[in-house]
Enzyme design. Structure first.
Site, PDB file in Angstrom:
ATOM      1  N   HIS A 100      41.335  37.332  35.421  1.00  0.00           N
ATOM      2  CA  HIS A 100      41.473  37.802  34.250  1.00  0.00           C
ATOM      3  C   HIS A 100      40.243  38.083  33.784  1.00  0.00           C
ATOM      4  O   HIS A 100      39.098  37.460  33.733  1.00  0.00           O
ATOM      5  CB  HIS A 100      42.066  36.921  33.261  1.00  0.00           C
ATOM      6  CG  HIS A 100      41.935  37.589  31.874  1.00  0.00           C
ATOM      7  ND1 HIS A 100      42.990  38.147  31.388  1.00  0.00           N
ATOM      8  CD2 HIS A 100      41.263  37.014  30.602  1.00  0.00           C
ATOM      9  CE1 HIS A 100      42.627  38.428  29.905  1.00  0.00           C
ATOM     10  NE2 HIS A 100      41.724  37.799  29.719  1.00  0.00           N
ATOM     11  N   ASN A 105      45.708  34.713  39.475  1.00  0.00           N
ATOM     12  CA  ASN A 105      45.381  35.944  38.932  1.00  0.00           C
ATOM     13  C   ASN A 105      43.946  36.197  38.627  1.00  0.00           C
ATOM     14  O   ASN A 105      43.103  35.091  38.568  1.00  0.00           O
ATOM     15  CB  ASN A 105      46.242  36.020  37.423  1.00  0.00           C
ATOM     16  CG  ASN A 105      45.947  37.546  37.031  1.00  0.00           C
ATOM     17  OD1 ASN A 105      45.830  38.459  37.527  1.00  0.00           O
ATOM     18  ND2 ASN A 105      45.754  37.370  35.299  1.00  0.00           N
ATOM     19  N   SER A 134      37.372  35.562  35.319  1.00  0.00           N
ATOM     20  CA  SER A 134      37.959  34.174  35.756  1.00  0.00           C
ATOM     21  C   SER A 134      39.144  34.440  36.775  1.00  0.00           C
ATOM     22  O   SER A 134      40.020  35.079  36.466  1.00  0.00           O
ATOM     23  CB  SER A 134      38.475  33.547  34.532  1.00  0.00           C
ATOM     24  OG  SER A 134      37.576  33.460  33.655  1.00  0.00           O
ATOM     25  N   ASP A 177      47.461  33.903  30.720  1.00  0.00           N
ATOM     26  CA  ASP A 177      46.110  33.621  30.669  1.00  0.00           C
ATOM     27  C   ASP A 177      45.611  32.425  30.481  1.00  0.00           C
ATOM     28  O   ASP A 177      44.541  32.048  29.854  1.00  0.00           O
ATOM     29  CB  ASP A 177      45.220  34.676  30.050  1.00  0.00           C
ATOM     30  CG  ASP A 177      45.418  36.239  30.019  1.00  0.00           C
ATOM     31  OD1 ASP A 177      45.892  36.704  31.236  1.00  0.00           O
ATOM     32  OD2 ASP A 177      45.635  37.006  29.038  1.00  0.00           O
TER      33      ASP A 177
HETATM   34  N1  NHR Z   1      52.707  36.007  33.749  1.00  0.00           N
HETATM   35  C1  NHR Z   1      52.801  35.119  33.404  1.00  0.00           C
HETATM   36  N2  NHR Z   1      53.792  34.047  33.288  1.00  0.00           N
HETATM   37  N3  NHR Z   1      51.497  34.469  32.933  1.00  0.00           N
HETATM   38  C2  NHR Z   1      50.262  35.000  33.394  1.00  0.00           C
HETATM   39  O1  NHR Z   1      49.257  34.269  33.016  1.00  0.00           O
HETATM   40  C3  NHR Z   1      50.268  36.542  33.728  1.00  0.00           C
HETATM   41  C4  NHR Z   1      51.791  36.915  34.138  1.00  0.00           C
HETATM   42  C5  NHR Z   1      51.924  38.313  34.683  1.00  0.00           C
HETATM   43  C6  NHR Z   1      50.778  38.944  34.562  1.00  0.00           C
HETATM   44  C7  NHR Z   1      48.366  39.601  34.649  1.00  0.00           C
HETATM   45  C8  NHR Z   1      47.642  40.072  33.329  1.00  0.00           C
HETATM   46  C9  NHR Z   1      46.492  40.816  33.545  1.00  0.00           C
HETATM   47  O2  NHR Z   1      46.130  40.881  34.516  1.00  0.00           O
HETATM   48  C10 NHR Z   1      49.518  38.466  34.417  1.00  0.00           C
HETATM   49  C11 NHR Z   1      49.359  37.115  33.940  1.00  0.00           C
HETATM   50  C12 NHR Z   1      50.267  42.333  31.894  1.00  0.00           C
HETATM   51  C13 NHR Z   1      50.722  41.902  30.777  1.00  0.00           C
HETATM   52  C14 NHR Z   1      51.714  42.615  29.800  1.00  0.00           C
HETATM   53  O3  NHR Z   1      51.842  42.427  28.410  1.00  0.00           O
HETATM   54  C15 NHR Z   1      50.017  40.659  30.231  1.00  0.00           C
HETATM   55  C16 NHR Z   1      48.985  40.212  31.011  1.00  0.00           C
HETATM   56  C17 NHR Z   1      48.857  40.832  32.301  1.00  0.00           C
HETATM   57  C18 NHR Z   1      49.343  41.472  33.019  1.00  0.00           C
HETATM   58  N4  NHR Z   1      52.783  43.338  30.258  1.00  0.00           N
HETATM   59  C19 NHR Z   1      53.700  44.127  29.789  1.00  0.00           C
HETATM   60  C20 NHR Z   1      55.350  43.388  29.966  1.00  0.00           C
HETATM   61  O4  NHR Z   1      56.214  43.505  29.199  1.00  0.00           O
HETATM   62  C21 NHR Z   1      53.929  45.258  30.159  1.00  0.00           C
HETATM   63  C22 NHR Z   1      52.880  46.202  30.121  1.00  0.00           C
HETATM   64  C23 NHR Z   1      52.751  47.632  30.999  1.00  0.00           C
HETATM   65  O5  NHR Z   1      53.808  47.824  31.873  1.00  0.00           O
HETATM   66  O6  NHR Z   1      51.736  48.318  31.101  1.00  0.00           O
HETATM   67  O7  NHR Z   1      55.527  42.733  31.027  1.00  0.00           O
HETATM   68  O8  NHR Z   1      45.910  41.497  32.531  1.00  0.00           O
END
Ligand code: NHR
Length: 221
Positions: free
Chosen positions: A110, A108, A137, A146
């Site tokens: 970030h 990913n 990163s 992250d």
């Molecule tokens: N999954 C894991 N297990 N670990 C990581 O480090 C991840 C991941 C999934 C996505 C990207 C990250 C970003 O680019 C990413 C890293 C979405 C959320 C989130 O809270 C958090 C981090 C990232 C992306 N998503 C909500 C959820 O319930 C939904 C939010 C929405 O739909 O707008 O999945 O920022």
């Protein structure tokens, strides 16, 4: 290992990062073989089609749980036989089973200098903290958000006139340079991960990976 390195991209939105990855396939040694979205209306799917890349959309709202959605997502991804799965604005947290299935093959990008500013709104967080630097990163994805090993970072100096908006714009420019390069270095075998430790050309890198600056990017492009 070179030239036929198969990359699958996951996204949820406009696909500007995907576009940067697609635009550099010719000069780099990876090939985007599939693009998947959890949102059927994501513009990134159109960008993929225009580039002649197969797409798949899988609406998470049609699934009863995160786990059942991710199980189907794994099936669809594996049909593309990926060497690497790349998150590019993919907005669904991935389950433990998903992350485990692609361990060491899932990255990913970030928008912060990890481990600083995990989570959302990193630009405002950096300003509020009075940081002198910000950046982005590329990291391996682990179950904890992250928090996986950092492969590469691009850094910029924050100035008095910066706002969250200007930081975002400057970071995006760096991301479009950094992410394709990171994918290329992983594809070519220059970057390796072993027991969570990242090496470049067999030399161990520090916890913040290989670092490049905004200035060096400006002259490289
Ligand atoms: N999954 C894991 N297990 N670990 C990581 O480090 C991840 C991941 C999934 C996505 C990207 C990250 C970003 O680019 C990413 C890293 C979405 C959320 C989130 O809270 C958090 C981090 C990232 C992306 N998503 C909500 C959820 O319930 C939904 C939010 C929405 O739909 O707008 O999945 O920022």
């Amino acid at each position: 290992m070179t030239d036929n390195y198969r990359v699958v991209v996951l996204l949820s939105g406009s696909g500007t990062t995907l576009q940067a990855i697609l635009d550099r396939q010719e000069q780099y040694c990876y090939q985007v073989v599939g693009v998947l979205s959890n949102r059927p209306d994501a513009h990134g799917l159109e960008r993929a089609s225009k580039a002649g890349v197969d797409t798949c959309s899988l609406d998470h709202k049609r699934f009863s749980s995160r786990e059942s959605f991710d199980l189907e997502l794994v099936k669809r991804i594996d049909e593309f036989k990926p060497d690497l799965v790349v998150l590019a604005g993919y907005m669904r947290i991935l389950s433990r089973a998903f992350v485990k299935h692609y361990q060491g093959k899932l990255i990913n990008i970030h928008p912060s200098l990890l481990p600083r500013h995990k989570g959302l709104n990193t630009y405002q967080s950096a300003l509020d903290a009075g940081d002198k630097e910000h950046g982005t990163s590329v990291h391996y994805v682990t179950e904890e958000l992250d928090s996986g090993s950092v492969v590469m970072q691009a850094t910029l100096d924050i100035t008095d006139v910066d706002t969250a908006k200007t930081l975002e714009q400057r970071v995006k420019v760096m991301e479009h340079h950094l992410y394709p390069k990171a994918i290329d270095w992983i594809a070519s075998g220059r970057i390796t991960i072993q027991n969570d430790a990242i090496s470049l050309d067999k030399k161990p890198l520090g916890p913040q990976g290989y670092r490049i600056s905004e200035k060096s990017i400006a002259t490289a492009n």
